[in-house]
Write a protein that holds these residues in place. Structure first.
Motif, PDB file in Angstrom:
ATOM      1  N   ALA A  99       0.793  -1.237  -0.010  1.00 34.95           N
ATOM      2  CA  ALA A  99       0.080  -0.226   0.014  1.00 34.95           C
ATOM      3  C   ALA A  99       0.857   1.275  -0.010  1.00 34.95           C
ATOM      4  CB  ALA A  99      -0.889  -0.053   1.176  1.00 34.95           C
ATOM      5  N   LEU A 100       1.903   1.197   0.840  1.00 32.42           N
ATOM      6  CA  LEU A 100       2.754   2.550   1.138  1.00 32.42           C
ATOM      7  C   LEU A 100       3.600   2.561  -0.481  1.00 32.42           C
ATOM      8  CD1 LEU A 100       3.940   1.761   4.626  1.00 32.42           C
ATOM      9  CD2 LEU A 100       2.514   3.504   3.706  1.00 32.42           C
ATOM     10  N   LEU A 101       3.959   1.395  -0.876  1.00 35.09           N
ATOM     11  CA  LEU A 101       4.879   1.529  -2.259  1.00 35.09           C
ATOM     12  C   LEU A 101       3.923   2.121  -3.427  1.00 35.09           C
ATOM     13  CD1 LEU A 101       7.356   0.895  -3.874  1.00 35.09           C
ATOM     14  CD2 LEU A 101       6.400  -1.272  -4.104  1.00 35.09           C
ATOM     15  N   THR A 102       2.893   1.778  -3.359  1.00 34.21           N
ATOM     16  CA  THR A 102       1.871   1.858  -4.748  1.00 34.21           C
ATOM     17  C   THR A 102       0.839   3.250  -4.553  1.00 34.21           C
ATOM     18  OG1 THR A 102       0.193   0.243  -4.249  1.00 34.21           O
ATOM     19  CG2 THR A 102       2.005  -0.299  -5.456  1.00 34.21           C
ATOM     20  N   ARG A 103       0.987   3.911  -3.149  1.00 37.24           N
ATOM     21  CA  ARG A 103      -0.063   4.818  -2.958  1.00 37.24           C
ATOM     22  C   ARG A 103       0.150   6.253  -3.917  1.00 37.24           C
ATOM     23  NH1 ARG A 103       0.252   5.421   2.209  1.00 37.24           N
ATOM     24  NH2 ARG A 103      -1.456   4.030   2.609  1.00 37.24           N
ATOM     25  N   PRO A 104       1.448   6.436  -4.079  1.00 37.47           N
ATOM     26  CA  PRO A 104       1.754   7.709  -4.642  1.00 37.47           C
ATOM     27  C   PRO A 104       1.289   7.922  -6.052  1.00 37.47           C
ATOM     28  CG  PRO A 104       3.814   7.054  -3.376  1.00 37.47           C
ATOM     29  CD  PRO A 104       2.851   5.842  -3.353  1.00 37.47           C
ATOM     30  N   ALA A 105       0.684   8.877  -6.574  1.00 34.85           N
ATOM     31  CA  ALA A 105      -0.122   9.154  -7.790  1.00 34.85           C
ATOM     32  C   ALA A 105       0.871   8.633  -8.955  1.00 34.85           C
ATOM     33  CB  ALA A 105      -0.595  10.514  -7.887  1.00 34.85           C
ATOM     34  N   PRO A 106       2.029   8.870  -8.927  1.00 35.64           N
ATOM     35  CA  PRO A 106       2.736   8.716  -9.925  1.00 35.64           C
ATOM     36  C   PRO A 106       3.028   7.180 -10.382  1.00 35.64           C
ATOM     37  CG  PRO A 106       3.861  10.171  -9.019  1.00 35.64           C
ATOM     38  CD  PRO A 106       2.862  10.058  -8.036  1.00 35.64           C
ATOM     39  N   ILE A 107       2.761   6.600  -9.192  1.00 35.91           N
ATOM     40  CA  ILE A 107       2.599   4.817  -9.359  1.00 35.91           C
ATOM     41  C   ILE A 107       1.255   4.391  -9.466  1.00 35.91           C
ATOM     42  CG2 ILE A 107       3.219   2.896  -8.022  1.00 35.91           C
ATOM     43  CD1 ILE A 107       5.859   4.613  -6.878  1.00 35.91           C
ATOM     44  N   ARG A 108       0.405   4.844  -8.538  1.00 37.72           N
ATOM     45  CA  ARG A 108      -1.024   4.232  -8.610  1.00 37.72           C
ATOM     46  C   ARG A 108      -1.695   4.538  -9.867  1.00 37.72           C
ATOM     47  NH1 ARG A 108      -2.914   8.165  -5.308  1.00 37.72           N
ATOM     48  NH2 ARG A 108      -4.256   8.950  -7.035  1.00 37.72           N
ATOM     49  N   ILE A 109      -1.658   5.770 -10.422  1.00 35.45           N
ATOM     50  CA  ILE A 109      -2.414   6.134 -11.525  1.00 35.45           C
ATOM     51  C   ILE A 109      -2.224   4.875 -12.541  1.00 35.45           C
ATOM     52  CG2 ILE A 109      -3.031   7.642 -13.246  1.00 35.45           C
ATOM     53  CD1 ILE A 109      -2.789   9.873 -10.793  1.00 35.45           C
ATOM     54  N   PRO A 110      -0.767   4.701 -13.216  1.00 29.88           N
ATOM     55  CA  PRO A 110      -0.389   3.987 -14.070  1.00 29.88           C
ATOM     56  C   PRO A 110      -0.912   2.515 -13.782  1.00 29.88           C
ATOM     57  CG  PRO A 110       1.364   5.241 -13.688  1.00 29.88           C
ATOM     58  CD  PRO A 110       0.316   5.674 -12.523  1.00 29.88           C
ATOM     59  N   LEU A 111      -0.810   2.140 -12.612  1.00 27.77           N
ATOM     60  CA  LEU A 111      -1.046   0.808 -12.127  1.00 27.77           C
ATOM     61  C   LEU A 111      -2.700   0.533 -12.161  1.00 27.77           C
ATOM     62  CD1 LEU A 111       1.222  -0.091  -9.089  1.00 27.77           C
ATOM     63  CD2 LEU A 111       1.272  -0.804 -11.321  1.00 27.77           C
ATOM     64  N   ASP A 112      -3.545   1.672 -11.814  1.00 29.59           N
ATOM     65  CA  ASP A 112      -4.777   1.584 -12.010  1.00 29.59           C
ATOM     66  C   ASP A 112      -5.314   1.440 -13.527  1.00 29.59           C
ATOM     67  OD1 ASP A 112      -7.477   2.024 -10.661  1.00 29.59           O
ATOM     68  OD2 ASP A 112      -7.687   3.647 -12.040  1.00 29.59           O
ATOM     69  N   VAL A 113      -4.684   2.428 -14.273  1.00 25.94           N
ATOM     70  CA  VAL A 113      -4.998   2.254 -15.948  1.00 25.94           C
ATOM     71  C   VAL A 113      -4.843   0.770 -16.299  1.00 25.94           C
ATOM     72  CG1 VAL A 113      -4.286   2.973 -17.914  1.00 25.94           C
ATOM     73  CG2 VAL A 113      -4.677   4.719 -16.207  1.00 25.94           C
ATOM     74  N   LEU A 114      -3.466   0.382 -15.919  1.00 24.37           N
ATOM     75  CA  LEU A 114      -3.085  -1.297 -16.404  1.00 24.37           C
ATOM     76  C   LEU A 114      -4.268  -1.996 -15.979  1.00 24.37           C
ATOM     77  CD1 LEU A 114      -1.297  -2.854 -17.792  1.00 24.37           C
ATOM     78  CD2 LEU A 114       0.215  -2.926 -15.589  1.00 24.37           C
ATOM     79  N   TYR A 115      -4.807  -2.098 -14.469  1.00 24.65           N
ATOM     80  CA  TYR A 115      -5.343  -3.034 -13.812  1.00 24.65           C
ATOM     81  C   TYR A 115      -6.939  -3.154 -14.514  1.00 24.65           C
ATOM     82  CZ  TYR A 115      -9.159  -4.530 -10.532  1.00 24.65           C
ATOM     83  OH  TYR A 115     -10.265  -5.054 -10.102  1.00 24.65           O
ATOM     84  N   ARG A 116      -7.567  -1.751 -14.791  1.00 25.00           N
ATOM     85  CA  ARG A 116      -8.752  -1.703 -15.542  1.00 25.00           C
ATOM     86  C   ARG A 116      -8.539  -2.143 -16.924  1.00 25.00           C
ATOM     87  NH1 ARG A 116     -12.218   1.725 -12.356  1.00 25.00           N
ATOM     88  NH2 ARG A 116     -11.207   2.301 -10.554  1.00 25.00           N
ATOM     89  N   TRP A 117      -7.400  -2.035 -17.498  1.00 26.20           N
ATOM     90  CA  TRP A 117      -7.478  -2.493 -18.990  1.00 26.20           C
ATOM     91  C   TRP A 117      -7.102  -4.218 -19.029  1.00 26.20           C
ATOM     92  CZ3 TRP A 117      -2.966  -4.844 -21.575  1.00 26.20           C
ATOM     93  CH2 TRP A 117      -3.264  -4.935 -23.049  1.00 26.20           C
ATOM     94  N   LEU A 118      -6.639  -4.712 -17.986  1.00 27.30           N
ATOM     95  CA  LEU A 118      -6.447  -6.146 -17.788  1.00 27.30           C
ATOM     96  C   LEU A 118      -7.675  -7.006 -17.276  1.00 27.30           C
ATOM     97  CD1 LEU A 118      -2.807  -6.478 -16.935  1.00 27.30           C
ATOM     98  CD2 LEU A 118      -3.894  -6.971 -19.351  1.00 27.30           C
TER      99      LEU A 118
END
Length: 120
Positions: A85-104
């Motif tokens: 949670a701590l590693l992926t919370r910052p927006a520069p990390i979270r936003i691309p991961l969210d886009v990738l998750y929703r795409w997959l």
């Protein structure tokens, strides 16, 4: 974010990957997370198609988080996962991961029928 009280995770129980992951978190107890199959009855403020498209989590204060933020909410509470949670919370990390998750997410495996859910 309120970390007191259990979350409710609205997840796709017809997806074996989703089921396995949510069960991994749920074995830590109902005081942390409660699982709710989004193929069944849902509260009025949780849309079935949206819940099938991305994980939804109801926080103890009643707010609903979706996508990667929902995973972060879970990881903040489950022992041994807070670091993610701590590693992926910052927006520069979270936003691309969210886009990738929703795409997959639409490509995940799903059972065709289970327990009479075929009509959903």
């Amino acid at each position: 974010m309120d970390t007191n009280g259990p979350l409710i995770a609205y997840y796709d129980a017809l997806c074996p990957i989703c089921r396995m992951e949510m069960n991994r978190y749920a074995r830590h107890g109902d005081h942390i997370i409660r699982l709710h199959d989004c193929n069944g009855d849902l509260p009025d403020d949780v849309d079935r198609e949206a819940a099938l498209a991305a994980l939804h989590v109801r926080l103890p204060d009643g707010r609903v988080e979706t996508g990667w933020k929902a995973f972060i909410a879970i990881w903040e509470r489950v022992p041994g996962w807070r670091w993610l949670a701590l590693l992926t919370r910052p927006a520069p990390i979270r936003i691309p991961l969210d886009v990738l998750y929703r795409w997959l997410a639409p490509y995940r495996p799903r059972q065709k029928c289970r327990d009479g859910v075929c009509d959903v």
